[in-house]
Design an enzyme around this catalytic site. Structure first.
Site, short mmCIF file in Angstrom:
data_model
loop_
_atom_site.label_atom_id
_atom_site.label_comp_id
_atom_site.label_asym_id
_atom_site.label_seq_id
_atom_site.Cartn_x
_atom_site.Cartn_y
_atom_site.Cartn_z
N GLU A 1 -1.93 -5.15 -3.99
CA GLU A 1 -1.23 -4.47 -2.57
C GLU A 1 -0.05 -5.17 -2.30
OE1 GLU A 1 -3.47 -0.61 -0.59
OE2 GLU A 1 -3.83 -2.63 0.61
N ASP B 1 0.66 -1.20 0.08
CA ASP B 1 -0.38 -0.08 -0.05
C ASP B 1 0.89 0.99 0.10
OD1 ASP B 1 -2.82 1.52 0.28
OD2 ASP B 1 -1.56 1.95 2.50
#
Length: 263
Positions: A152, A80
């Site tokens: 992610e 992320d």
């Protein structure tokens, strides 16, 4: 760790096939084929295979054998952050005349869960993810959440295994370029931001989000969140994680604001 994982997959005989009579040898071959197929998607040779096994392991899969594996949650956290930096730099370099406000909103659109789920679908990431299908119950929303999280985590694994340059190439090729010129990118889906701007412009109290319910097993939580402006409720959202649920509640509030304004 990787060899233990392979031994475990062979013993279990379930991870990559639903055929009851498939042999351990076939499953081993199928596993290696999946890694080779993943390398084709990544466009580089994987060095640390265990990183990618972990990146593609959803926590629901740990219900089967929790002692031998860890889920992709830590890699998701790293990915992320890496994704945010790459997207921010790309926008900074390619939208030279746009304001900080535009760049912030544009980044939010490119890194949100729905966009990541779409990007994951474009590369058929579902075919590589280890998850327990019993907990998905054919829910597209649940599968989208798993796919977005895995995307992610995969970025985190690429960063650790091959470096920032390869991670940047992957993100630009699979997340930025497919969406940068689409209507979906141009659409502002940051409903919380829009609602905050509305309350500020109209000199109202800022929105307050209250958690009403948190239900379900750890890997498949369901949240219910209500948004208030002052003492008045303006909307209730339902979702698989708190951020998405707050966005849903804000979207409902904005819909109500439009009705009130039109009256």
């Amino acid at each position: 760790m990787f060899s233990k994982f392979l031994d475990w997959i062979i013993d279990l005989k379930i991870a990559f096939s639903e055929k009851e009579k498939e042999s351990p040898k076939d499953i081993f071959k199928a596993f290696n084929k999946k890694l080779k197929a993943l390398e084709s998607v990544l466009r580089f040779s994987i060095t640390e295979k265990s990183l990618f096994v972990k990146a593609l392991t959803h926590r629901s899969f740990l219900e089967i054998e929790p002692k031998l594996l860890k889920s992709n949650e830590r890699l998701e956290f790293l990915g992320d952050s890496v994704l945010g930096v790459i997207v921010a730099e790309y926008l900074f370099k390619n939208f030279l005349d746009d304001s900080e406000g535009f760049l912030t909103k544009a980044r939010a659109r490119l890194v949100n869960k729905s966009m990541l789920a779409e990007a994951a679908n474009l590369i058929d990431l579902k075919e590589f993810i280890l998850f327990d299908k019993r907990y998905i119950k054919s829910s597209q929303k649940g599968m989208d959440t798993i796919s977005a999280d895995a995307m992610e985590a995969l970025i985190g694994a690429i960063y650790l295994d091959a470096g920032l340059e390869k991670a940047e190439e992957f993100v630009i090729r699979n997340i930025i370029l497919p969406f940068i010129n689409t209507d979906k990118f141009k659409q502002d889906e940051n409903y919380k931001g829009q609602l905050l701007e509305y309350t500020h412009a109209n000199k109202l109290s800022p929105p307050i989000y209250k958690l009403l319910k948190e239900e379900g097993p750890e890997h498949l939580k369901e949240f219910t969140i209500e948004v208030f402006i002052g003492a008045e409720s303006f909307g209730i959202g339902f979702g698989r994680n708190k951020k998405a649920t707050e966005q849903e509640a804000a979207k409902k509030a904005l819909e109500r604001v439009k009705i009130i304004t039109a009256e």
